[in-house]
Design an enzyme around this catalytic site. Sequence first.
Site, PDB file in Angstrom:
ATOM      1  N   SER A 145       0.850  -1.182   0.000  1.00  0.00           N
ATOM      2  CA  SER A 145       0.000   0.000   0.000  1.00  0.00           C
ATOM      3  C   SER A 145       0.883   1.228   0.000  1.00  0.00           C
ATOM      4  O   SER A 145       2.011   1.198   0.508  1.00  0.00           O
ATOM      5  CB  SER A 145      -0.896   0.021   1.248  1.00  0.00           C
ATOM      6  OG  SER A 145      -1.583   1.256   1.367  1.00  0.00           O
ATOM      7  N   TYR A 158      -1.810  -0.866  10.273  1.00  0.00           N
ATOM      8  CA  TYR A 158      -1.879  -1.075   8.829  1.00  0.00           C
ATOM      9  C   TYR A 158      -0.614  -0.574   8.143  1.00  0.00           C
ATOM     10  O   TYR A 158      -0.005  -1.280   7.337  1.00  0.00           O
ATOM     11  CB  TYR A 158      -3.105  -0.353   8.269  1.00  0.00           C
ATOM     12  CG  TYR A 158      -3.363  -0.641   6.799  1.00  0.00           C
ATOM     13  CD1 TYR A 158      -4.033  -1.801   6.409  1.00  0.00           C
ATOM     14  CD2 TYR A 158      -2.957   0.246   5.814  1.00  0.00           C
ATOM     15  CE1 TYR A 158      -4.276  -2.068   5.073  1.00  0.00           C
ATOM     16  CE2 TYR A 158      -3.198  -0.015   4.476  1.00  0.00           C
ATOM     17  CZ  TYR A 158      -3.860  -1.172   4.111  1.00  0.00           C
ATOM     18  OH  TYR A 158      -4.092  -1.428   2.779  1.00  0.00           O
TER      19      TYR A 158
END
Length: 259
Positions: A145, A158
């Site tokens: 990501s 995350y």
Amino acid sequence: MDYRSEFENKVAIVTGGAQGIGRAVTEAFAQNKARVVLADSDAEAAGEEVNRLQQQGFEALFVRTDVAVEEDVKHLIGKVLNRFGRIDVLVNNAGIFTTTPLMERSMEEWDRVVSVNLRGPYMMARYAAQALQKAAPGVIVNIASTRALMSEPNTEPYSASKGGILALTHSLAVSLGPSIRVNSISPGWIEVSDWQKESRRTLPGHRPQDLSQHPAGRVGTPQDIAQACLFLAGPGSGFITGANLVVDGGMTVKMIYEE
């Protein structure tokens, strides 16, 4: 681009393959004649996707899997090899997200995010490696990501897990080369609301400022990531390993000043 001659009869495992980016990746490999395996924890979503693929004449297998659980991963790999006898491509896409404030977040929540997002891809690579080596070369694509490179508040689990994916990618590339190529993709803003299971599906809507913060002029789609996966899994990227491909419409390179 047509990759059917490259992936016909090959076996591609996509974790989290029933919804969102994973669903688009699953469909892209199926449409290019690969036999696809959906490793997902949501049986409802996976059932919808398998039915959709099979109605189009594609070969698809669902194996219910929590990638954070070692026995689930081992069961998945065993079932795939029992059914198909080979693994050619592994796309580590499964991931979860949390925005609980730092001072309120439990360690159990931290552990769960890191277990799914980082432990999971590591175990998938570990247990699929022997079969992937026989593909000569096998391919692993890890979905990271842009949060590995930049953050919003309260995204520590995350962001840390996705940063770990970048390091895991180049480490695996060195350990498993030359018989397995390993790369990662870092998606930016990818709109997935219309790629969910039927009970959760909604139509996307974006403001002009959402579009303008992307030099490409739009928000990303799951197909953008699927096409990148096809490229990294195919022979056209045969000299690429240990790399991270940012697919974000240029969002992370544009300076934005808050007013």
